[in-house]
Design a protein around this motif. Structure first.
Motif, short mmCIF file in Angstrom:
data_model
loop_
_atom_site.label_atom_id
_atom_site.label_comp_id
_atom_site.label_asym_id
_atom_site.label_seq_id
_atom_site.Cartn_x
_atom_site.Cartn_y
_atom_site.Cartn_z
N ASP A 454 32.22 99.49 118.81
CA ASP A 454 33.41 98.83 119.35
C ASP A 454 34.31 99.89 119.97
O ASP A 454 34.71 100.83 119.28
N ILE A 455 34.61 99.74 121.24
CA ILE A 455 35.61 100.59 121.88
C ILE A 455 36.80 99.70 122.17
O ILE A 455 36.70 98.72 122.90
N ASP A 456 37.93 100.02 121.55
CA ASP A 456 39.11 99.17 121.70
C ASP A 456 39.84 99.47 123.01
O ASP A 456 39.39 100.28 123.82
N ALA A 457 40.95 98.78 123.21
CA ALA A 457 41.69 98.94 124.46
C ALA A 457 42.29 100.33 124.61
O ALA A 457 42.72 100.72 125.69
N ASN A 458 42.33 101.12 123.52
CA ASN A 458 42.78 102.51 123.60
C ASN A 458 41.67 103.45 124.04
O ASN A 458 41.91 104.63 124.26
N LEU A 461 36.62 104.72 119.67
CA LEU A 461 35.39 104.15 119.14
C LEU A 461 35.44 103.96 117.63
O LEU A 461 35.88 104.83 116.90
N THR A 462 34.97 102.80 117.18
CA THR A 462 34.71 102.58 115.75
C THR A 462 33.28 102.05 115.62
O THR A 462 32.74 101.47 116.56
N VAL A 463 32.68 102.27 114.46
CA VAL A 463 31.28 101.91 114.26
C VAL A 463 31.11 101.16 112.95
O VAL A 463 31.73 101.50 111.94
N SER A 464 30.27 100.14 112.97
CA SER A 464 29.90 99.44 111.74
C SER A 464 28.39 99.21 111.77
O SER A 464 27.77 99.31 112.83
N ALA A 465 27.79 98.90 110.62
CA ALA A 465 26.34 98.69 110.57
C ALA A 465 25.97 97.79 109.42
O ALA A 465 26.72 97.67 108.44
N LYS A 466 24.81 97.13 109.55
CA LYS A 466 24.30 96.35 108.42
C LYS A 466 22.78 96.33 108.47
O LYS A 466 22.16 96.43 109.53
N ASP A 467 22.20 96.22 107.30
CA ASP A 467 20.76 96.14 107.15
C ASP A 467 20.38 94.66 107.29
O ASP A 467 20.76 93.83 106.45
N THR A 477 29.94 106.86 107.75
CA THR A 477 30.90 107.95 107.70
C THR A 477 30.93 108.66 109.04
O THR A 477 29.88 108.97 109.60
N ILE A 478 32.12 108.90 109.54
CA ILE A 478 32.26 109.61 110.81
C ILE A 478 32.68 111.03 110.51
O ILE A 478 33.71 111.27 109.89
N ASP A 479 31.88 111.98 110.95
CA ASP A 479 32.22 113.39 110.79
C ASP A 479 32.55 113.94 112.15
O ASP A 479 31.68 114.07 113.00
N ASP A 480 33.83 114.26 112.37
CA ASP A 480 34.26 114.76 113.67
C ASP A 480 35.24 115.90 113.45
O ASP A 480 36.34 115.70 112.98
N SER A 481 34.81 117.11 113.79
CA SER A 481 35.65 118.29 113.53
C SER A 481 36.93 118.27 114.35
O SER A 481 37.90 118.93 114.01
N GLY A 482 36.95 117.49 115.45
CA GLY A 482 38.14 117.46 116.28
C GLY A 482 39.21 116.53 115.76
O GLY A 482 40.33 116.54 116.27
N ARG A 483 38.89 115.71 114.76
CA ARG A 483 39.85 114.75 114.25
C ARG A 483 40.54 115.26 113.00
O ARG A 483 39.98 116.02 112.22
N MET A 484 41.75 114.79 112.80
CA MET A 484 42.44 115.04 111.55
C MET A 484 42.10 113.89 110.61
O MET A 484 42.06 112.73 111.01
N SER A 485 41.87 114.22 109.34
CA SER A 485 41.64 113.17 108.36
C SER A 485 42.95 112.43 108.09
O SER A 485 44.04 112.91 108.44
N ASP A 486 42.85 111.27 107.45
CA ASP A 486 44.06 110.52 107.12
C ASP A 486 44.98 111.35 106.23
O ASP A 486 46.20 111.31 106.38
N ASP A 487 44.38 112.11 105.31
CA ASP A 487 45.20 112.97 104.42
C ASP A 487 45.92 114.04 105.22
O ASP A 487 47.09 114.34 104.96
#
Length: 589
Positions: A454-458, A461-467, A477-487
């Motif tokens: 899903d790419i929102d109007a901003n 990107l967000t991602v979801s999955a199911k079996d 889990t998204i691992d992105d060194s360029g992002r700041m974590s929520d904490d």
């Protein structure tokens, strides 16, 4: 509470709000319509933002940061006296100033904003911008592309059906967008650009020219002298601006360095012809993205109804002439290149403050449809980038695809998500790794795993999955060194709020300190002039109160409390009382 639009620029930033259905630029407290995107730290820990930061840059180069926007979403940190600051935190300081200036101008609290980014910003850069807004205490309603915002501002008064090119050459980035304005719709058809091309690059060419000229004349290379280099950079920036109106300009920097024969001065003439020659390749670099955007939109330049120039660097005559050659059109002068992006953002902000979901109407008639600037792929067997979402797809995007395992009895799969246009995964930017766990053991190719993008109007990107075998949704889990974590974001918010309170204490303390220093001077002068007319105990008390006040005046600004401000004021009051008679005697004399 007011909602504002913010153009967070590489060189300058700007804020606007909507009043009576029209966008209005918010002047800062210095009375300027744009604010330099400069952050500085004084030796005593005070944070400076905007014009005051730029003014002291030459004397404080190690603690002054410019063009932080070029580092957004990357693994870059500014080290100031041993403390590391991320691009998000530094950008938040600029945003916080814009917010405070807006609150002062509007006389009300500002908590919501729409912030613009270059159209070619990727997911990490957009998320970093949104995090910066959160740290600044803003609810970021939307991230909007800068060319789209400019077209929105233009479309407010020029809503007749036409196709418009927005050529946006700012301080650090270049974007070009093809936008169709219909009866009730503004739709982005295509966008392209270069995140590492802008006014800063033009400045660097002039800086190199001036340094070489100085070295040829005096035999001195000042490239390692940070203070001298900053002075040359400021002179280069001003010379570039002057050459937009003049055929030549004089650059004079006295006492730039100390040579064997004494002080050495930089005195040289820079012509527009020489400037055009040294920057010709930079101007030519804009041709590729322009042609790509036209091709992706499926139109010829002759079909354009208008060309809008956005960003301060489009004031360069050679840039304007290049646009004329590329498009065969005379660029429109109907919008201010420094302000139109903030104005477009303000129009969207005014709408979103009422409803923050769905597609956007600029007013009650214009619908805005934006696009994703880069293709979205996943890495598949053999290191191939398998395209899922094509660039210039209209936002928002919802896309699902079923994947399976490549090896027998896998219980988890790892999917690397990429942004870019190259066929091989290694040639694109990896923006995240998504791991799906708990897959039922089965031969290779049997498990059915639906991954949804899903790419929102901003443009985020967000991602979801199911079996599909179990029907259970799985976490990714998204691992992105360029992002700041929520904490990390929350910690930065606390630091910013703590600094805001500390900043208020500093201002109060410095105001009281200035008054105290003035009083100390008066008391010292009174003792020197009329001390013989005072009683012994009276003189002793004045000296004691002055000594106590002088000790408090010297307190460091980086360790203040409210009690320190109260103590300083109390000590000043005591000296005022004890020295009152002595100061009166001096005034009579």
């Amino acid at each position: 509470m007011a909602t504002i639009g913010i153009d967070l620029g590489t060189t300058n930033s700007c804020a606007a709000f909507v009043e009576g259905g029209r966008p209005v630029i918010v002047p800062n407290v210095e009375g300027e319509r744009t604010t330099p995107s400069v952050v500085a730290f004084s030796k005593d820990g005070e944070r400076l933002v905007g014009t005051v930061a730029r003014r002291q840059a030459a004397m404080n180069p190690d603690r002054t940061i410019e063009s932080v926007k070029r580092h957004m979403g990357g693994d870059w940190w500014a080290d100031i006296d041993g403390k590391l600051y991320s691009p998000q935190e530094l950008s938040a300081m600029i945003l916080r100033k814009l917010r405070r200036d807006a609150e002062a101008f509007l006389d009300q609290e500002v908590t919501q904003a729409v912030i613009t980014v270059p159209a070619y910003f990727d997911d990490a850069q957009r998320q970093a911008t949104k995090d910066a807004g959160r740290i600044a205490g803003l609810d970021v309603l939307r991230i909007i592309n800068e060319p789209t915002a400019a077209a929105l501002a233009y479309g407010l008064d020029n809503g007749e059906p036409q196709k418009v090119m927005v050529y946006d050459l700012g301080g650090g980035t270049f974007d070009v967008s093809i936008i169709e304005i219909g009866d009730d719709v503004i739709e982005v058809l295509a966008t392209s650009g270069d995140n590492h091309l802008g006014g800063d690059d033009f400045d660097e060419r002039v800086i190199a020219y001036l340094l070489d000229a100085f070295q040829r004349e005096h035999g001195i290379d000042v490239r390692r002298d940070k203070m001298a280099l900053r002075r040359v950079a400021e002179a280069a920036r001003e010379a570039k601006k002057e050459l937009s109106a003049l055929e030549s300009t004089q650059v004079n920097l006295p006492f730039l360095a100390q040579g064997p024969a004494g002080p050495a001065h930089l005195e040289t003439t820079l012509t527009r012809a020489a400037f055009n020659d040294m920057t010709r390749d930079l101007v030519e670099r804009t041709s590729g993205p322009v042609q790509t955007a036209l091709n992706d939109a499926g139109i010829a330049a002759s079909e354009l109804g208008c060309v809008l120039l956005v960003g301060g660097s489009t004031r360069i005559p050679a840039v304007q002439e290049h646009v004329r050659r590329l498009t065969g059109k005379e660029p429109s002068a109907s919008i201010n290149p420094d302000e139109c992006v903030a104005m477009g953002a303000a129009l969207q902000a005014a709408t979103l403050s009422g409803a923050s979901t769905g597609l956007v109407k600029a007013d009650n008639s214009i619908l805005l449809l934006d696009v994703t600037p880069l293709s979205l792929s996943v890495e598949t067997v053999g290191g191939v980038a398998t395209r899922l979402v094509e660039r210039n797809t209209t936002l928002p995007v919802h896309y699902s695809q079923v994947f399976s395992t490549a090896a027998a009895f896998q219980t988890s799969v790892e999917i690397r998500v990429l942004q870019g246009e190259r066929p091989l995964a290694k040639d694109n930017k990896a923006i995240g790794t998504f791991r799906l766990k708990g897959i039922k053991r089965a031969p290779a190719g049997v498990p059915q795993i639906e991954v949804t993008f899903d790419i929102d109007a901003n443009g985020i990107l967000t991602v979801s999955a199911k079996d599909l075998d179990t029907g259970k949704a799985q976490s990714i889990t998204i691992d992105d060194s360029g992002r700041m974590s929520d904490d990390e974001v929350e910690r930065a918010i606390r630091d910013a709020e703590q600094y805001a309170a500390q900043d208020g204490l500093r201002r109060d303390f410095m105001a009281a300190r200035d008054e105290a220093q003035s009083l100390l001077s008066e008391a010292d002068r009174a003792l020197a002039q009329v001390g013989k007319q005072l009683e012994k105990d009276e003189k002793k008390q004045i000296k004691a109160d002055a000594a106590a006040l002088r000790k408090l005046v010297g307190k460091k600004l980086d360790a203040l409390s409210a009690a320190d401000v109260d103590e300083l004021r109390s000590a000043k009051d005591r000296l005022e009382r004890s020295s009152a008679r002595a100061r009166t005697l001096v005034s009579r004399d």
